[in-house]
Scaffold this motif. Structure first.
Motif, short mmCIF file in Angstrom:
data_model
loop_
_atom_site.label_atom_id
_atom_site.label_comp_id
_atom_site.label_asym_id
_atom_site.label_seq_id
_atom_site.Cartn_x
_atom_site.Cartn_y
_atom_site.Cartn_z
N PRO A 190 0.83 -1.20 0.00
CA PRO A 190 0.00 0.00 0.00
C PRO A 190 0.87 1.25 0.00
O PRO A 190 1.93 1.29 0.63
CB PRO A 190 -0.82 -0.13 1.28
N LEU A 192 0.90 5.61 0.21
CA LEU A 192 0.27 6.88 0.51
C LEU A 192 0.98 7.98 -0.26
O LEU A 192 2.21 8.10 -0.19
CB LEU A 192 0.35 7.19 2.02
N ALA A 211 -2.85 8.67 -7.52
CA ALA A 211 -3.85 8.31 -6.51
C ALA A 211 -5.04 7.57 -7.10
O ALA A 211 -5.83 7.00 -6.34
CB ALA A 211 -4.32 9.57 -5.79
N GLU A 217 -3.42 5.68 -1.83
CA GLU A 217 -4.28 6.66 -1.17
C GLU A 217 -3.64 8.05 -1.27
O GLU A 217 -2.42 8.17 -1.30
CB GLU A 217 -4.50 6.30 0.30
N ARG A 219 -3.40 12.02 0.30
CA ARG A 219 -3.67 12.99 1.35
C ARG A 219 -3.19 14.35 0.86
O ARG A 219 -1.99 14.56 0.66
CB ARG A 219 -2.94 12.60 2.64
N TRP A 253 -0.56 6.66 8.88
CA TRP A 253 -0.41 5.66 7.81
C TRP A 253 0.51 4.51 8.24
O TRP A 253 0.18 3.34 8.10
CB TRP A 253 0.13 6.34 6.56
#
Length: 263
Positions: A190, A192, A211, A217, A219, A253
């Motif tokens: 995963p 971020l 993204a 993910e 932010r 995270w």
């Protein structure tokens, strides 16, 4: 709060921040920006992630921090004036990636980190290193994150004045560092993507595009431009408010994906 530990790992300078108890814990490795903060010590101060129960080991990029030539960034400036891609951006990412496996083995020998998969984090050009570790190495990574990252190196080259004279060699180099085109190679962990809403428009667009990939993910940080610290960005400095928001997002995270603890 425990004091930072400084040293070298297979020739790579590092600043390590221990977990609260100073004992065995998971490992998060980072690579700093070439904008401020532009050293491992300064990056550790900008993003200390104090509430993360892990060792945070911040590695120095080539020719930065303890590896600066004559104690200044003049040699780096000369390289990007010579050729921003082939003398500066590409070789820096290549060297940092290639020296990492030996540095990781040395970190494990020096610090009480556990032997499991690690987390990786990179800011700006250091983000390209973290993405290369994910895409092009067999280093076991359980979670990754990038901040205002060089996701697509062509976008970084576009930040330099003039039209870059691409040829076959530089086209190959820039394609290998296009992590939008190579997004499938990032899917083993995963990821971020932290992006300042005031970052360079090209880098911001690349972050929004990455993204969209499953497993990634986003932010967004209001008010954050590209740097995470004030100039000159070489020595540790007080954490800026926008960097504090980045720090909180990264801490949450990696608590979830690296240490498996609630924040």
């Amino acid at each position: 709060m425990r004091s930072p530990i400084t040293g070298t790992a297979a020739g790579v300078p590092f600043t390590a921040l221990p977990p609260a108890d100073g004992g065995a814990a998971p490992l998060l490795v980072t690579w700093h920006m070439l904008d401020a903060p532009r050293s491992d010590a300064a990056f550790a101060a900008a993003l200390p992630m104090r509430d993360l129960p892990a060792w945070r080991v911040h590695l120095g990029m080539p020719m930065c921090g303890a590896r600066m030539v004559d104690g200044s960034t003049d040699a780096i400036v000369a390289l990007f004036r010579e050729d921003p891609l082939m003398a500066y951006l590409h070789p820096f990412v290549r060297q940092a990636t290639e020296e990492f496996p030996a540095a990781l083995a040395s970190i494990r020998a020096q610090l009480p980190v556990d032997g499991g998969p690690i987390g990786v984090l990179g800011g700006s050009l250091g983000g390209a290193v973290a993405l290369r570790v994910l895409a092009d190495t067999d280093v076991p990574v359980v979670a990754g994150a990038v901040v205002n990252a060089a996701i697509r190196m062509r976008s970084v080259v576009d930040l330099f004045p003039g039209d870059y004279p691409y040829d076959a060699e530089s086209e190959k180099a820039v394609a290998g560092l296009d992590f939008l085109a190579r997004a499938d190679a990032l899917r083993r962990a995963p990821l971020l993507v932290v992006s300042g809403e005031l970052d360079h428009p090209g880098l911001r667009a690349d972050a929004l595009a990455l993204a969209e990939v499953p497993g990634v993910e986003l932010r967004s940080i209001p008010g954050l431009a590209h740097p995470l610290a004030d100039e000159p960005g070489i020595e540790p400095a007080p954490q800026l408010p926008a960097a504090r928001e980045v720090d909180a997002a990264l801490t949450a995270w990696f608590r979830r994906h690296l240490t498996g603890t609630a924040g």
